[in-house]
Each structure stands twice: as structure tokens, then as C-alpha cells.
Scaffold this motif. Structure first.
Motif, PDB file in Angstrom:
ATOM      1  N   PHE A   1      11.974  68.166 -12.723  1.00 17.75           N
ATOM      2  CA  PHE A   1      11.843  66.934 -11.890  1.00 17.75           C
ATOM      3  C   PHE A   1      10.592  66.135 -12.449  1.00 17.75           C
ATOM      4  CE2 PHE A   1       9.140  70.278 -10.153  1.00 17.75           C
ATOM      5  CZ  PHE A   1       7.817  69.789  -9.976  1.00 17.75           C
ATOM      6  N   THR A   2      10.839  64.843 -12.095  1.00 11.87           N
ATOM      7  CA  THR A   2       9.754  63.825 -12.426  1.00 11.87           C
ATOM      8  C   THR A   2       8.689  63.658 -11.476  1.00 11.87           C
ATOM      9  OG1 THR A   2      11.602  62.665 -13.686  1.00 11.87           O
ATOM     10  CG2 THR A   2       9.487  61.297 -12.986  1.00 11.87           C
ATOM     11  N   LEU A   3       7.446  63.720 -11.838  1.00 10.86           N
ATOM     12  CA  LEU A   3       6.233  63.685 -11.292  1.00 10.86           C
ATOM     13  C   LEU A   3       5.700  62.386 -11.432  1.00 10.86           C
ATOM     14  CD1 LEU A   3       4.841  65.729  -9.073  1.00 10.86           C
ATOM     15  CD2 LEU A   3       3.147  66.093 -10.988  1.00 10.86           C
ATOM     16  N   VAL A   4       5.114  61.576 -10.206  1.00  8.28           N
ATOM     17  CA  VAL A   4       4.495  60.488 -10.201  1.00  8.28           C
ATOM     18  C   VAL A   4       3.213  60.396  -9.604  1.00  8.28           C
ATOM     19  CG1 VAL A   4       4.776  57.938  -9.706  1.00  8.28           C
ATOM     20  CG2 VAL A   4       6.947  59.402  -9.948  1.00  8.28           C
ATOM     21  N   ASP A   5       2.277  60.014 -10.585  1.00  4.93           N
ATOM     22  CA  ASP A   5       0.934  60.089  -9.798  1.00  4.93           C
ATOM     23  C   ASP A   5       0.791  58.485  -9.372  1.00  4.93           C
ATOM     24  OD1 ASP A   5      -1.630  60.327  -9.139  1.00  4.93           O
ATOM     25  OD2 ASP A   5      -2.723  60.112 -11.399  1.00  4.93           O
ATOM     26  N   THR A   6       0.076  58.237  -8.401  1.00  2.28           N
ATOM     27  CA  THR A   6      -0.250  56.814  -7.781  1.00  2.28           C
ATOM     28  C   THR A   6      -1.722  56.611  -7.640  1.00  2.28           C
ATOM     29  OG1 THR A   6      -0.112  57.306  -5.507  1.00  2.28           O
ATOM     30  CG2 THR A   6       1.973  56.816  -6.779  1.00  2.28           C
TER      31      THR A   6
END
Length: 457
Positions: free
Chosen positions: A53-58
Motif C-alpha cells: 500500500f501507499t502511505l501518505v504523511d501530512t
């Protein structure tokens, strides 16, 4: 089948970047005790239980009128609306949202606002109570059930890794509960071409010119990603899907408005594409952002055609094209296999070369080499250039086979990975390309140790 997307959200300074780095296995996000450090969305790949999966930090979602316990840096104060908008886009694009809270501080007004935002999205939400470094904090973490989100609260320590396995289990379980159609795209045998590039390099002009080409039967269809419209056409009997993307600006150049926040949607487009057209503005030359986008294409293992647009606006002589080609080859040496086209989307100059080149690249991407032919190539390559050796031992390649296409992937059995040098890997790739081409297409080489009883030097 596309990879699911997981967004890490929460108020500032709860440890989102630390958890992001922990889950992707590398230090990519900058971590700091000062809130507001993360502005842009940062993305990375992770996997758990065989599920990628692709992980997104914000950046942190902050109340506009709130007084924070720790002040934002002066450089970040002006960006609070953009940081917030950035995080909201990540939530919109995500399949699962992980809300990080601080077990040491308990529920705050900002946590409650973030929870209210997430309630309205109707996305699967998982609460991770970070900084639960001891038994008392793990017990305190259960107060976050009061937020009314998700099925459970997961006490974790992003810094030490405690509890992250249970969190990852919950994330993967959330994927599996999602409707199958969310990740399994319907069978589509069309050639899928993504058009990528910086803003104003002519992506829309190229799309319009390709759609208007003779012999093209055009019909607009809704894309599989949100607010994306794919264009379907038939070119010389072949079904083609053109995937337009927003211009990718240089990371960190934050300005009012949210049109530039398009990295995740571009990643989705790449996930669906077979071939990427990387557009370059001939009047501006190759920029650092062009090479960054090329790196994204390479990391996604997609085939690539470099398209130099606005060629009609360049003053040139008989040497100009060769000189420009040399510059491109130097700057894009990591995708040296990509063909280069010089066009003008505005005037239509050489537009007729784009689709045939993309079709040829896709054909090469699906090429399969017979095992016998591949092993003959390996034997001849080793005779031509002996494998490296160390401390009296020499690398031996016993045999190999192509295990997949799209992209072409080769598995080779060797006696020791320690003896394998990256320069010899590059040599083997060059030998494969010299024999079979693979124009515009990345090649993946995999090596597995396998000792033989008679292996001795």
C-alpha cells in the motif's frame, strides 16, 4: 489492481512523520518537536502480510483560531490554510485514514475537530494513540474511544515500534473489508498512456491534438480515480486510454490554492498506466523537476517516452536536435532506455509519432524471452566479461528465467549475493537490452542464492 492508499492525519506534533518513517522503513519525513514541520504530503510504499500500500504523511490539521501549546515556526504560520488543505486532499484520496493522537496529552480541542472532519468523510478510520511508551499511557489511551471513530484504539509508540504490528493488522483488515471494486479495476485491455509533466508544458494541448487525430474514435469515460476523466480512443484498431494529469510543481513551493497538490493523484495515474509520456518544455530545457518526475516514473516501474514539446519555438540548425538529445541523455541517464520525440502540440509537428512510439514501447514491455535463449545469453555474457570475484571466490550464475512481463522481470540463481556487484548487474541489463531491446521499458533483475554441492573455487 491499484495499491490502496493510507493517509496519516492528526493535529500537529503527534508523531505522524515518526510513524511514517517507521512504517516505510526509512527516514524520509523530517521529524521535529516543532509543530508545522511537515507541509507537503509525503508519500512512500509499505507492505504488511503480503499486502502493498501507499502511505501518505501530512501536515498537522490545526484550528485556525486555536492557541497551540507550542508555537509554529514563523515560516509555517502563513501556511496553516495550505497545510490544512493539503491534509484534507490526502483524506479525500485515501482508502483508509489513520488518525494519530497523543496518549501523553489526552483529547484536545484540535483532536475533536479532526475527528469531526473524519466523521463527515465516511472513510474507514483507525485511531492510533502514539507515545504510549508505558503501561500507564497505554491505559490512558482508551479515553480516545470518546471520539467515536473506528472500532478500536491502538496504543503505539512510533519511536520504538511498540504496537505498530497490531496497527498494521488493522489497516490491512480495513482493506479487506472494502468492496472489491474499490481496488479491482474491471478488465481493460486498452493501452493506457499517462501524460505527465510540469505545469504549462503542453499536456492538455497534446491530449487535445491526439484526440483530434484522424482515425480516432473518441468517447469520454469516467476515470477510476476521483475527479479524473480518462479519454478513450481507437487508434488504428487499437483501444487506447489517455490519462491526463495535473502539472507537478516543485515540492515546497507552496502558494495559495490547492491545484498544485497533485502528487497522489499522479501516482494513481501511474499505477493504472502502461506507458508514461514525460513532457518537457523545449524553451526551458531540462529542469530538476523534470528529473524528479522521471524518477517517479522509474520508481513506479512504468515504461517511458520522453516528449520534447514546443520544438517549433526553438531557433535551430542541423545540430540543435543532436545537442538537445545529448543533454537529455545526460540528465536522464537513469532512464537511458526511453526514446525521445521532438514535437509541437500547438502546430501538430511530429504528433503522428507519439502513439506509434507508445504502442511499440508497450509491445516491448510485454516481450517474453524463452528460458533457453535467456540462459544462452547469460553464458555468453559471462564468457565475454567474467563475473566479479572476492577472496578467492567468483560469482557464479547457474541459470535464469524471465518470471514475468509488465515490466520484464528476470530471476537468476547465483552462488553468493556478496559477490554480486551493482556494476555487473548493470552489465547484465545492458547485455539483455543489446540482444532484445526493451525500448522505453525498465528491466527488473532479481537474484537468489542457491549453493551447489560441487560449488568450490
Amino acid at each position: 489492481m491499484r495499491k490502496p492508499i493510507v493517509a496519516l492525519v492528526g493535529r500537529p506534533n503527534v508523531g505522524k512523520s515518526t510513524l511514517f518513517n517507521r512504517l516505510i522503513g526509512e527516514q524520509r519525513s523530517v521529524t521535529s518537536e516543532l509543530p508545522g514541520t511537515t507541509r507537503d504530503r509525503i508519500y512512500g510504499d509499505s507492505d504488511w502480510r503480503g499486502v502493498a500500500f501507499t502511505l501518505v504523511d501530512t501536515g498537522g490539521i490545526e484550528l485556525f483560531e486555536a492557541h497551540m501549546d507550542a508555537p509554529l515556526s514563523e515560516a509555517s504560520v502563513d501556511f496553516v490554510p495550505q497545510i490544512r488543505a493539503q491534509a484534507l486532499i490526502a483524506i479525500q484520496d485515501a482508502d483508509v485514514v489513520v488518525m494519530l493522537v497523543d496518549a501523553a496529552q489526552g483529547i484536545t480541542a484540535a483532536d475533536q475537530e479532526v475527528a469531526e472532519i473524519l466523521r463527515r468523510t465516511q472513510k474507514p478510520v483507525i485511531i492510533a494513540a502514539n507515545k504510549a511508551d508505558n503501561e500507564a499511557r497505554r491505559t490512558d489511551a482508551f479515553e480516545f474511544y470518546a471520539l467515536g471513530l473506528g472500532e478500536a484504539v491502538y496504543p503505539i509508540s512510533a519511536l520504538h515500534g511498540t504496537g505498530t504490528g497490531d496497527l498494521l493488522d488493522a489497516i490491512v483488515d480495513a482493506f479487506q473489508r472494502a468492496p472489491a471494486e474499490d481496488f479491482d479495476a474491471p478488465e481493460d485491455d486498452s493501452l493506457k498512456i499517462a501524460i505527465l509533466g510540469r505545469p504549462n508544458v503542453g499536456k492538455s494541448s497534446l491530449l487535445n491534438r491526439l484526440v483530434g487525430e484522424e482515425r480516432a474514435i473518441v468517447s469520454p469515460i469516467a476515470g477510476t480515480t476521483r475527479d479524473a476523466i480518462d479519454t478513450r480512443l481507437t487508434w488504428e484498431g487499437m483501444p487506447v486510454t489517455l490519462i491526463d494529469t495535473a502539472g507537478l510543481r516543485r515540492r515546497g513551493s507552496i502558494a495559495p490554492g490547492i491545484e498544485k497538490f497533485s502528487v497522489i493523484r499522479t501516482l494513481k495515474a501511474l499505477e493504472r498506466a502502461d506507458v508514461a509520456l514525460l513532457l518537457i518544455d523545449a524553451t526551458e530545457g531540462v529542469t530538476a523537476q523534470d528529473t524528479h518526475i522521471a524518477g517517479m516514473i522509474k520508481d513506479a516501474h512504468r515504461s517511458c517516452v520522453i516528449v520534447v514539446n514546443k520544438w517549433d519555438a526553438i531557433e535551430k540548425d542541423e545540430h540543435t536536435m543532436n545537442a538537445f538529445t545529448r543533454i537529455i541523455r545526460q540528465r536522464f541517464d537513469f532512464i537511458s532506455y526511453a526514446p525521445i520525440l521532438f514535437i509541437s502540440a500547438l502546430s501538430g509537428q511530429r504528433i503522428h509519432t507519439v502513439l506509434p512510439t507508445a504502442a511499440r514501447v508497450q509491445e516491448e514491455r510485454l516481450t517474453r524471452i524463452p528460458t533457453s535463449a535467456f540462459n544462452k545469453l547469460l553464458r555468453e555474457a559471462q564468457l565475454r566479461h567474467a563475473p566479479p570475484s572476492s577472496t578467492g571466490r567468483r560469482l557464479k550464475i547457474y541459470y535464469g528465467t524471465q518470471v514475468r512481463v509488465d515490466p520484464p522481470t528476470f530471476l537468476m540463481y547465483i552462488n553468493s549475493r556478496e559477490l554480486l556487484h551493482f556494476s555487473y548487474e548493470r552489465y547484465l541489463e545492458n547485455q539483455i537490452r543489446e540482444a532484445y531491446g526493451f525500448l522505453g521499458t525498465p528491466i527488473r533483475l532479481s537474484f537468489r542464492e542457491r549453493e551447489r554441492p560441487d560449488d568450490s573455487d
